[in-house]
Design a protein around this motif. Structure first.
Motif, PDB file in Angstrom:
ATOM      1  N   PHE A  28       4.460  -8.988  15.403  1.00  0.00           N
ATOM      2  CA  PHE A  28       3.359  -8.082  15.079  1.00  0.00           C
ATOM      3  C   PHE A  28       3.686  -6.693  15.614  1.00  0.00           C
ATOM      4  O   PHE A  28       4.540  -6.525  16.492  1.00  0.00           O
ATOM      5  CB  PHE A  28       2.028  -8.569  15.675  1.00  0.00           C
ATOM      6  CG  PHE A  28       2.003  -8.559  17.182  1.00  0.00           C
ATOM      7  CD1 PHE A  28       1.641  -7.422  17.906  1.00  0.00           C
ATOM      8  CD2 PHE A  28       2.369  -9.690  17.892  1.00  0.00           C
ATOM      9  CE1 PHE A  28       1.646  -7.418  19.280  1.00  0.00           C
ATOM     10  CE2 PHE A  28       2.374  -9.700  19.276  1.00  0.00           C
ATOM     11  CZ  PHE A  28       2.013  -8.557  19.974  1.00  0.00           C
ATOM     12  N   SER A  48      -0.832   4.555   5.594  1.00  0.00           N
ATOM     13  CA  SER A  48      -0.476   3.232   6.101  1.00  0.00           C
ATOM     14  C   SER A  48       0.968   3.227   6.576  1.00  0.00           C
ATOM     15  O   SER A  48       1.799   4.015   6.118  1.00  0.00           O
ATOM     16  CB  SER A  48      -0.669   2.172   5.017  1.00  0.00           C
ATOM     17  OG  SER A  48       0.179   2.446   3.914  1.00  0.00           O
ATOM     18  N   THR A  59       2.515  -2.615  10.052  1.00  0.00           N
ATOM     19  CA  THR A  59       1.808  -2.121  11.225  1.00  0.00           C
ATOM     20  C   THR A  59       0.308  -2.214  11.009  1.00  0.00           C
ATOM     21  O   THR A  59      -0.195  -1.851   9.945  1.00  0.00           O
ATOM     22  CB  THR A  59       2.180  -0.653  11.518  1.00  0.00           C
ATOM     23  OG1 THR A  59       3.591  -0.550  11.690  1.00  0.00           O
ATOM     24  CG2 THR A  59       1.494  -0.154  12.780  1.00  0.00           C
ATOM     25  N   THR A  60      -0.398  -2.698  12.023  1.00  0.00           N
ATOM     26  CA  THR A  60      -1.859  -2.684  12.010  1.00  0.00           C
ATOM     27  C   THR A  60      -2.317  -1.446  12.760  1.00  0.00           C
ATOM     28  O   THR A  60      -2.028  -1.288  13.954  1.00  0.00           O
ATOM     29  CB  THR A  60      -2.431  -3.938  12.681  1.00  0.00           C
ATOM     30  OG1 THR A  60      -1.946  -5.098  11.992  1.00  0.00           O
ATOM     31  CG2 THR A  60      -3.950  -3.921  12.656  1.00  0.00           C
ATOM     32  N   ILE A  62       0.987  -3.383  16.465  1.00  0.00           N
ATOM     33  CA  ILE A  62      -0.354  -2.781  16.423  1.00  0.00           C
ATOM     34  C   ILE A  62      -0.248  -1.396  17.035  1.00  0.00           C
ATOM     35  O   ILE A  62       0.321  -1.231  18.116  1.00  0.00           O
ATOM     36  CB  ILE A  62      -1.386  -3.619  17.207  1.00  0.00           C
ATOM     37  CG1 ILE A  62      -1.261  -5.105  16.875  1.00  0.00           C
ATOM     38  CG2 ILE A  62      -2.798  -3.120  16.944  1.00  0.00           C
ATOM     39  CD1 ILE A  62      -2.081  -6.004  17.781  1.00  0.00           C
ATOM     40  N   PRO A  70      -2.642 -11.106  18.285  1.00  0.00           N
ATOM     41  CA  PRO A  70      -2.916 -11.940  17.109  1.00  0.00           C
ATOM     42  C   PRO A  70      -3.115 -13.408  17.478  1.00  0.00           C
ATOM     43  O   PRO A  70      -2.503 -13.921  18.414  1.00  0.00           O
ATOM     44  CB  PRO A  70      -1.656 -11.774  16.251  1.00  0.00           C
ATOM     45  CG  PRO A  70      -1.041 -10.496  16.706  1.00  0.00           C
ATOM     46  CD  PRO A  70      -1.359 -10.387  18.172  1.00  0.00           C
TER      47      PRO A  70
END
Length: 398
Positions: free
Chosen positions: A74, A90, A94-95, A76, A120
């Motif tokens: 992940f 965006s 990537t969050t 973030i 997560p």
């Protein structure tokens, strides 16, 4: 770092005494930026990433070849300051999290930027640093300014895997028997039966093995036992690794014609790397071996896979040694005979399961049946009703 930047640091708030995090936990903290004069900033952000990486080189000269692989779990990112032309865009894989935003001009003094992430809810491997690879969870801060080098700092989180109530199989004892006939330099037969109290052990916990030896041969033998760690790394269709003996001991002689019963105790080091089976490119596995040392002959040996867990994943021990394990008179010097009058753990088998894929896989973790070649589990047997009830009671505690 630039003279105008006196401090750029990132800090998180511990959530427990061991300073560990796991899936779903909240990571809160602050970025501290102290400047000696006014500066203009293009962007300032903090990101939390989880990654695994392996690399090694084989051969020399023209035959040299490098292997590497990478796995991201992940990423973030939270912006505090972002260029107006890039706001709302965006970023791949990537969050983005949006909180309070700040202007592009930073006045002299100390400034604190709070952040908040949630790890997560997925099946990710624990933090690990090995001989050819690593698994890291990192908080990174980057400060970009016009016509200036980017300033970066980071801190590492200690990520662990916790018990989700599906690890009942780790409570199961393991048992195996090996026999050997002496044909060279002697005659007769010897047998070795070893039974572990369970399968999963925490860091710092004691592994207890009950050993029954019948040396009905004309040769003297020695009891030997070991706990071995194997690290295996995968990249580009190839694999590499290394093994280390965590424990390796030889006990006193069992003379010809002697029967004896021995309790073997091994302490798992507090800092021992936990078992890793849910990573595509890295495996960490353990093998417990009990054998009889026979000169000028192959040693009869019983091998078991062992799962090492962080302290949060407590597996209660089996409460008694094998029943009927009264000491054979007389007990051997320096050997620990079984206490009399207690019941045995019934033999129990291993589990039929497979290595979990990643990321986001569901199912049992760790998977102690997912051993590489050379790690031989004991033959499986049916679970007892007693252990089924015991496991259900344990699950209610978690």
């Amino acid at each position: 770092m630039s003279r105008s930047i006196k401090e750029l640091s990132v800090h998180y708030n511990p959530i427990n005494e061991r300073n560990t995090f796991t899936s779903g936990d909240i990571v809160e903290g602050r970025v501290v930026l102290e400047v000696t004069k006014e500066i203009k900033v293009d962007s300032l952000f903090v990101k939390l990433t989880g990654d695994a990486h392996v690399s090694w080189t084989e051969g020399t000269g023209d035959d040299e070849r490098s292997y590497r692989d990478y796995e991201r779990y992940f990423k973030i990112k939270q912006y505090f300051i972002q260029e107006s032309s890039k706001r709302g865009q965006s970023e791949r894989n990537t969050t983005l999290l949006y909180g309070e935003t700040y202007g592009p001009v930073i006045k002299p003094g100390s400034h604190v930027f709070p952040f908040r992430f949630q790890l997560p809810q997925q099946n990710m491997p624990p933090s690990f640093n090995g001989v050819l690879g690593w698994v890291n969870y990192i908080l990174t801060v980057k400060l970009s300014r016009p016509w200036k080098p980017t300033s970066t700092t980071y801190t590492v989180l200690n990520f662990v895997v916790t018990n989700d109530g599906t690890n009942d199989h780790l409570l199961q004892p393991q048992s195996g028997t090996q026999e050997k006939k002496i044909k060279l330099f002697g005659s007769g037969q010897m047998s070795l039966t070893a039974t572990t109290d369970k399968t999963g052990y925490m860091q710092g916990e004691m592994i207890r093995v009950f050993v029954d030896i019948d040396n009905s041969s004309s040769r003297d033998v020695k009891l030997k036992y070991s706990l071995k760690q194997q690290q295996i790394f995968f990249a580009e269709g190839s694999s590499n690794g290394a093994y280390t003996h965590i424990v390796k001991e030889t006990r006193d002689l069992i003379p010809s014609g002697q029967k004896t019963k021995i309790i073997v105790d091994m302490i798992v080091p507090h800092d021992l790397t936990v078992t890793i089976e849910n990573c595509r490119i890295i495996k960490v596995q353990y093998e417990l071996k009990v054998s009889l040392g026979v000169s000028f002959a192959s040693d009869p040996a019983v091998r078991f896979p062992v799962v090492i867990l962080p302290p949060e994943q407590h597996c209660p021990p089996w409460r008694g040694p094998p029943g009927g394990f009264q000491s054979y008179p007389p007990p051997q010097p320096n050997l620990v005979p079984y206490p009399p009058g207690e019941l045995p753990p019934p033999p129990a088998g291993l589990y039929d399961s497979t290595v979990l894929p990643h990321p986001g896989a569901a199912g049992v973790y760790p998977n102690p049946d997912a051993f590489q070649p050379g790690f031989h589990p004991a033959p499986s047997a049916q679970k007892s009703t007693l252990f089924t009830l015991y496991a259900r009671c344990l699950r209610n505690l978690f």
